[in-house]
Structure formats: C-alpha cells, structure tokens
Motif scaffolding. Structure first.
Motif, PDB file in Angstrom:
ATOM      1  N   TYR A 204       0.829  -1.205   0.000  1.00 39.54           N
ATOM      2  CA  TYR A 204       0.000   0.000   0.000  1.00 39.54           C
ATOM      3  C   TYR A 204       0.864   1.257   0.000  1.00 39.54           C
ATOM      4  CZ  TYR A 204      -3.113   3.601   1.880  1.00 39.54           C
ATOM      5  OH  TYR A 204      -3.803   4.771   2.097  1.00 39.54           O
ATOM      6  N   VAL A 205       1.869   1.288   0.887  1.00 40.89           N
ATOM      7  CA  VAL A 205       2.750   2.452   0.994  1.00 40.89           C
ATOM      8  C   VAL A 205       3.525   2.654  -0.306  1.00 40.89           C
ATOM      9  CG1 VAL A 205       4.782   3.387   2.166  1.00 40.89           C
ATOM     10  CG2 VAL A 205       2.947   2.336   3.493  1.00 40.89           C
ATOM     11  N   ALA A 206       4.082   1.564  -0.853  1.00 43.89           N
ATOM     12  CA  ALA A 206       4.837   1.661  -2.100  1.00 43.89           C
ATOM     13  C   ALA A 206       3.953   2.145  -3.247  1.00 43.89           C
ATOM     14  CB  ALA A 206       5.446   0.295  -2.444  1.00 43.89           C
ATOM     15  N   ALA A 207       2.706   1.682  -3.281  1.00 42.13           N
ATOM     16  CA  ALA A 207       1.775   2.094  -4.334  1.00 42.13           C
ATOM     17  C   ALA A 207       1.482   3.584  -4.255  1.00 42.13           C
ATOM     18  CB  ALA A 207       0.481   1.293  -4.232  1.00 42.13           C
ATOM     19  N   LEU A 208       1.218   4.079  -3.049  1.00 42.45           N
ATOM     20  CA  LEU A 208       0.903   5.499  -2.895  1.00 42.45           C
ATOM     21  C   LEU A 208       2.095   6.384  -3.238  1.00 42.45           C
ATOM     22  CD1 LEU A 208      -1.351   5.906   0.266  1.00 42.45           C
ATOM     23  CD2 LEU A 208      -1.961   6.117  -2.135  1.00 42.45           C
ATOM     24  N   ILE A 209       3.280   5.977  -2.794  1.00 39.94           N
ATOM     25  CA  ILE A 209       4.475   6.762  -3.114  1.00 39.94           C
ATOM     26  C   ILE A 209       4.657   6.849  -4.626  1.00 39.94           C
ATOM     27  CG2 ILE A 209       6.999   6.780  -2.996  1.00 39.94           C
ATOM     28  CD1 ILE A 209       6.785   5.637  -0.182  1.00 39.94           C
ATOM     29  N   ALA A 210       4.506   5.713  -5.312  1.00 41.74           N
ATOM     30  CA  ALA A 210       4.661   5.696  -6.767  1.00 41.74           C
ATOM     31  C   ALA A 210       3.600   6.558  -7.454  1.00 41.74           C
ATOM     32  CB  ALA A 210       4.586   4.265  -7.286  1.00 41.74           C
ATOM     33  N   LEU A 211       2.352   6.456  -6.994  1.00 40.49           N
ATOM     34  CA  LEU A 211       1.266   7.215  -7.612  1.00 40.49           C
ATOM     35  C   LEU A 211       1.434   8.715  -7.395  1.00 40.49           C
ATOM     36  CD1 LEU A 211      -1.767   4.931  -6.659  1.00 40.49           C
ATOM     37  CD2 LEU A 211      -0.948   5.399  -8.972  1.00 40.49           C
ATOM     38  N   ILE A 212       1.738   9.109  -6.162  1.00 41.14           N
ATOM     39  CA  ILE A 212       1.829  10.533  -5.852  1.00 41.14           C
ATOM     40  C   ILE A 212       3.094  11.137  -6.445  1.00 41.14           C
ATOM     41  CG2 ILE A 212       2.016  12.204  -3.971  1.00 41.14           C
ATOM     42  CD1 ILE A 212       0.191  10.427  -2.329  1.00 41.14           C
ATOM     43  N   TRP A 224       4.556   8.936 -15.839  1.00 39.54           N
ATOM     44  CA  TRP A 224       3.557   7.951 -16.256  1.00 39.54           C
ATOM     45  C   TRP A 224       3.984   6.547 -15.861  1.00 39.54           C
ATOM     46  CZ3 TRP A 224      -0.933   9.840 -17.182  1.00 39.54           C
ATOM     47  CH2 TRP A 224      -1.068  11.089 -17.783  1.00 39.54           C
ATOM     48  N   ILE A 225       5.300   6.249 -15.984  1.00 40.91           N
ATOM     49  CA  ILE A 225       5.806   4.934 -15.590  1.00 40.91           C
ATOM     50  C   ILE A 225       5.570   4.706 -14.100  1.00 40.91           C
ATOM     51  CG2 ILE A 225       7.895   3.530 -15.300  1.00 40.91           C
ATOM     52  CD1 ILE A 225       8.989   4.838 -17.842  1.00 40.91           C
ATOM     53  N   SER A 226       5.829   5.743 -13.313  1.00 39.96           N
ATOM     54  CA  SER A 226       5.623   5.645 -11.870  1.00 39.96           C
ATOM     55  C   SER A 226       4.157   5.406 -11.538  1.00 39.96           C
ATOM     56  CB  SER A 226       6.117   6.926 -11.188  1.00 39.96           C
ATOM     57  OG  SER A 226       5.937   6.859  -9.794  1.00 39.96           O
ATOM     58  N   ILE A 227       3.261   6.070 -12.254  1.00 41.65           N
ATOM     59  CA  ILE A 227       1.826   5.907 -12.006  1.00 41.65           C
ATOM     60  C   ILE A 227       1.376   4.485 -12.361  1.00 41.65           C
ATOM     61  CG2 ILE A 227      -0.452   6.570 -12.871  1.00 41.65           C
ATOM     62  CD1 ILE A 227       0.460   9.441 -12.846  1.00 41.65           C
ATOM     63  N   VAL A 228       1.876   3.964 -13.483  1.00 46.87           N
ATOM     64  CA  VAL A 228       1.527   2.596 -13.864  1.00 46.87           C
ATOM     65  C   VAL A 228       2.029   1.607 -12.810  1.00 46.87           C
ATOM     66  CG1 VAL A 228       1.957   0.756 -15.536  1.00 46.87           C
ATOM     67  CG2 VAL A 228       1.467   3.076 -16.336  1.00 46.87           C
ATOM     68  N   ALA A 229       3.282   1.817 -12.348  1.00 41.43           N
ATOM     69  CA  ALA A 229       3.827   0.953 -11.303  1.00 41.43           C
ATOM     70  C   ALA A 229       2.993   1.043 -10.029  1.00 41.43           C
ATOM     71  CB  ALA A 229       5.285   1.338 -11.014  1.00 41.43           C
ATOM     72  N   GLY A 230       2.566   2.254  -9.702  1.00 41.22           N
ATOM     73  CA  GLY A 230       1.728   2.436  -8.522  1.00 41.22           C
ATOM     74  C   GLY A 230       0.397   1.721  -8.644  1.00 41.22           C
ATOM     75  N   ALA A 231      -0.187   1.781  -9.842  1.00 41.80           N
ATOM     76  CA  ALA A 231      -1.466   1.098 -10.070  1.00 41.80           C
ATOM     77  C   ALA A 231      -1.309  -0.411  -9.920  1.00 41.80           C
ATOM     78  CB  ALA A 231      -1.997   1.451 -11.456  1.00 41.80           C
ATOM     79  N   VAL A 232      -0.188  -0.953 -10.441  1.00 40.87           N
ATOM     80  CA  VAL A 232       0.066  -2.389 -10.321  1.00 40.87           C
ATOM     81  C   VAL A 232       0.250  -2.776  -8.854  1.00 40.87           C
ATOM     82  CG1 VAL A 232       1.700  -4.237 -10.862  1.00 40.87           C
ATOM     83  CG2 VAL A 232       1.068  -2.580 -12.623  1.00 40.87           C
TER      84      VAL A 232
END
Length: 461
Positions: A204-212, A224-232
């Motif tokens: 959860y923490v890794a996803a939010l960091i990547a998305l934000i 965009w790559i970070s957002i895709v990684a966050g979504a995954v």
C-alpha cells in the motif's frame, strides 16, 4: 439536544484538530511564493512542500486506522495531535526548504493519526439520534479549514510572515493535545486482537508513493511509468488483502457491503471533483479580475460560510426520517451544477454571480458530507469504526491528489511552462472552462453513485 460537559469538550478537541489539519493543508499554498523566494526553491521542490503533507497523510491513514481498532482510537488521537504539533513547530523553525519538506511529512503523519479516528471517537461518545448532528459540526470545520486556509494564510503571510502560520497553529495544537490527554480518557480494552499484515502495508505504501510521485512530475515519461507501477502495486495490495486472514483493509467492505462501497466511492468522487475549485478560482480572481489575494480570499469565503451554516442542519436531517442518500445525492447534484456553471466563466462574469455559485456549491457540500459520513459509519460494526473513518479520510486525501493532478496536467498541456502572469487571458479562460467541465462530469458520475448506494442502515448508528 442536551450534551454533557465531557461530550462538548470532546467535540471541541476533535473538531479543532480536524480544522487545523485541513487549514494547514490549504493555508500554506498561498505562502509558497514567499517561501520559494526565501529558500530559493525551484517549482518542483516548492510543490513538494504540499505533496509531502498529502503523501504522509495518505500513507499513514489506512494502516493507522486498523492499528487504532486493535489498540485504541483515543490513544492514537492523543499521540497524533502531539506528533502534528511537533511537526508544526519544526516547520516554523525550518532553516531551509529540505528541512521544511521533511517537517511537513512529519506534520502529515500526525494529522493522519488524528483524522483516521476523529469521527470514530465522536460516534462512540454520542447517542444514535445525535450522531448526524455531531458529524455535521465536525465535517463543517474540516471543510472550513480547507476553504479558509488561503484567506487566513494570505493575511498572516502578508502581515506577520509565513512562519506565523505554523507558530500560531502550533500553539493551538499544543493546547488541544494537553486537553485531549486530560479529557478523552482511556480506551476500553480491545478484545480478540489480531496481528497486522505488514506485507499488505508495504504494498500500500509503495503504491501510494509511486502514484503521488508520478502525479507530481507529469507529463514526464517517468511520471507515467511511476503511475503505472503504482497502479500495479495497488492492485497487488488488494489481492494480498483479499487473501489475508488479518487484512489491513477488509476488502469485503467493498465487495460485500454495497452501502459502504458506494458511499466511500462517492466521497472520493466528491473530493476529486471539487478540491481544485479554490486553486482555479484563486488564479482566476487574481489574474482575470485583478483582485488582491486578500480580496480573492474574502470572495472564496462564500463557500465555507454557507457550508458551516448548513452542515449541522444536514446532519440533523439525516438523524430524522429523511433517508441520507436523498440528502447526499441532492448535495452532489448541487456541486455538479455549480461546477458546470463555473465552466462558463468569462472575463466579464459578475463577482456577485461567482459568489452565488460558490454558495450553491457550499450548500451541496453541506448536504453531501455529514449524511454521507453518517451512512458510512452506519454501514459497519462498531469494532470497525476506526478503519471506516481512516478509509474515508484516505479517500479524501486521494481525491485531493486526483483533483490537483488533473489541474496540473491540464496546465502543462494547455499552458506549458509559461508563468501564469504571462499567459494570455483567452488561453487561461480555456483552461478554466475545460477544467471545470471535466470536474462537473466527474461530479455527475458521483450523483449516480450516491443514488445507487441504497438506503442506510439506521440500526448501527
């Protein structure tokens, strides 16, 4: 409606923490140019003064709500307001921009601890027929903090300097923390304590960091790559939680509890559609209408003023025989209408018309917020109040990030890297029109979502 002294003071303590947290989230925005000049920060670092607060809030909110259900909501609140006060003091004495960013992260962690249990404390202290009213008061102050931040922050920055925002808030938070330790008392022993799923928390923490992080550097490719990684990673989080015997997030709340799922989704949509209103209108009023920050701030007060008046009333109505979903759906519809009206703003639009539309949006906020929170809390068992509150607050934080991300992306696409002052008025008005059109569409989806949640469960709350 008779409240004991303890109930009144507890409401004041929780509501004060809620107001100050959201006030800090919004008041600093107007001081950013001054902070940037003093610390010689570029635009990216300056944006992280805001992002650090939202990031830590989003990260801490959900797992801390689960922890609070296991170890005590009052304990979490007390240490949360203490930690937030400590972070605020650090912000006030920051010697450079990097120190300020880290201090804002600490501040956000403390606020998240307060926010994830605040409404749960209130719900547990008041009888069923008063809880809607109490939540209405608390939520009115949350929105008031968000909306009044730019005005009061601007006044303090102009006359006392940007550090005064943090000094004044820190003093109030310290008093609030002392009162919390004295008045709130201890939690009842928690039965059947379960272990925490750290694997889920990590995802959860890794996803939010990547998305934000990704949203802060859009439209760069790595954003965009970070957002895709966050979504995954977020998808992985839900899969982990769905299989876990002791999940941080009970996925069944969304898959098996339609009322909870649609109500929290409605909250996410509402914040996603409306959080950027103050940001966009502040630019419009100062650039197009040539108003000072103080004058723009006074006009923007129309929204929280109406909201503060009607939120408690909406809460009381939801306590009565009026089904909350009719109130929330009407409120979401009014917000959508207001956003649609703002999509037709022009250089000649009357200030009085803008104030009127802000009042409509404020009324929509009031009708939606407290009945929606009442519905959420009524859709779960008492043992899950902390988790339900933290999920709702997480939805708010994520909605804010979505709203700002949409605005930032549109600015990058339509205006490029040109400073706002140098942008032609017609190009800026195109940005405003498209932005509010998108937000109105998002809010219209929220109207449908709010209506199809079904009727509330009045027996639980």
């Amino acid at each position: 409606m008779t409240w004991t002294h303890s109930q009144k003071v507890s409401l004041l303590i929780v509501s004060t923490a809620s107001f100050l947290g959201t006030f800090l989230a919004s008041s600093v925005n107007i001081a950013l140019p001054t902070i940037g000049k003093q610390f010689e920060l570029n635009a990216v670092l300056l944006s992280w003064i805001v992002i650090a607060f939202l990031l830590s809030t989003s990260i801490v909110m959900l797992p801390m709500g689960k922890w609070a259900d296991l170890h005590g909501i009052k304990k979490v609140f007390k240490w949360g307001i203490t930690g937030c006060a400590a972070g605020t003091v650090l912000c006030a004495v920051s010697p450079n921009g990097y120190f300020l960013i880290v201090s804002r992260f600490v501040q956000g962690c403390g606020y998240a601890m307060c926010a994830c249990v605040g409404n749960a404390i209130l719900v547990s202290m008041f009888p069923p027929h008063q809880k809607g009213s109490v939540l209405g008061i608390s939520i009115a102050l949350i929105y008031a903090g968000l909306s009044m931040g730019p005005l009061l922050g601007g006044l303090l920055t102009e006359y006392l300097g940007w550090r005064s925002i943090f000094y004044i808030v820190a003093v109030i938070q310290i008093v609030d923390a002392i009162a919390a330790f004295i008045v709130l008392g201890k939690d009842k022993p928690v039965e059947n304590s379960t272990p925490v799923n750290f694997k889920g928390i990590f995802a959860y923490v890794a996803a939010l960091i990547a998305l934000i992080y990704g949203s802060s550097i859009i439209p760069q490719v790595k954003g965009w790559i970070s957002i895709v990684a966050g979504a995954v990673l977020m998808l992985g989080f839900f899969l982990i939680e769905n299989r876990s015997k002791f999940p941080v997030l009970n996925v069944k709340l969304f898959t098996k509890n339609r009322l909870f799922a649609f109500s929290t989704l409605s909250a996410l949509i509402n914040y996603s559609a409306t959080y950027a209103i103050i940001f966009l209108l502040s630019l419009y009023l100062q650039k197009i209408k040539m108003l000072s920050p103080k004058e723009a701030g006074f006009i923007l007060l129309a929204q929280p003023f109406v909201m503060a008046i009607f939120s408690p009333i909406a809460g009381r109505l939801s306590d009565c025989k009026i089904e909350p979903r009719w109130l929330t759906t009407t409120g979401m519809a009014l917000c959508a209408l207001g956003l649609a009206a703002f999509a037709f703003l022009s250089e000649s639009t009357s200030i009085y018309l803008i104030i009127g539309v802000l009042a409509v949006v404020g009324l929509g906020f009031a009708l939606f917020s407290s009945p929606n929170m009442r519905t959420i809390m009524g859709s779960v068992e008492k043992s899950m109040y902390g988790l339900a509150t933290s999920i709702t607050e997480t939805m708010r934080s994520l909605g804010q990030m979505i709203s700002i991300t949409i605005s930032t992306l549109l600015i990058s696409m339509l205006l490029g890297s040109i400073q706002i002052a140098a942008v032609p008025n017609d190009a800026f008005m195109k940005l405003v029109s498209i932005s509010f059109g998108i937000f109105a569409t998002i809010c219209a989806v929220g109207v449908v979502c709010s209506y199809y949640r079904g009727n509330s469960n009045r027996s639980n709350i």
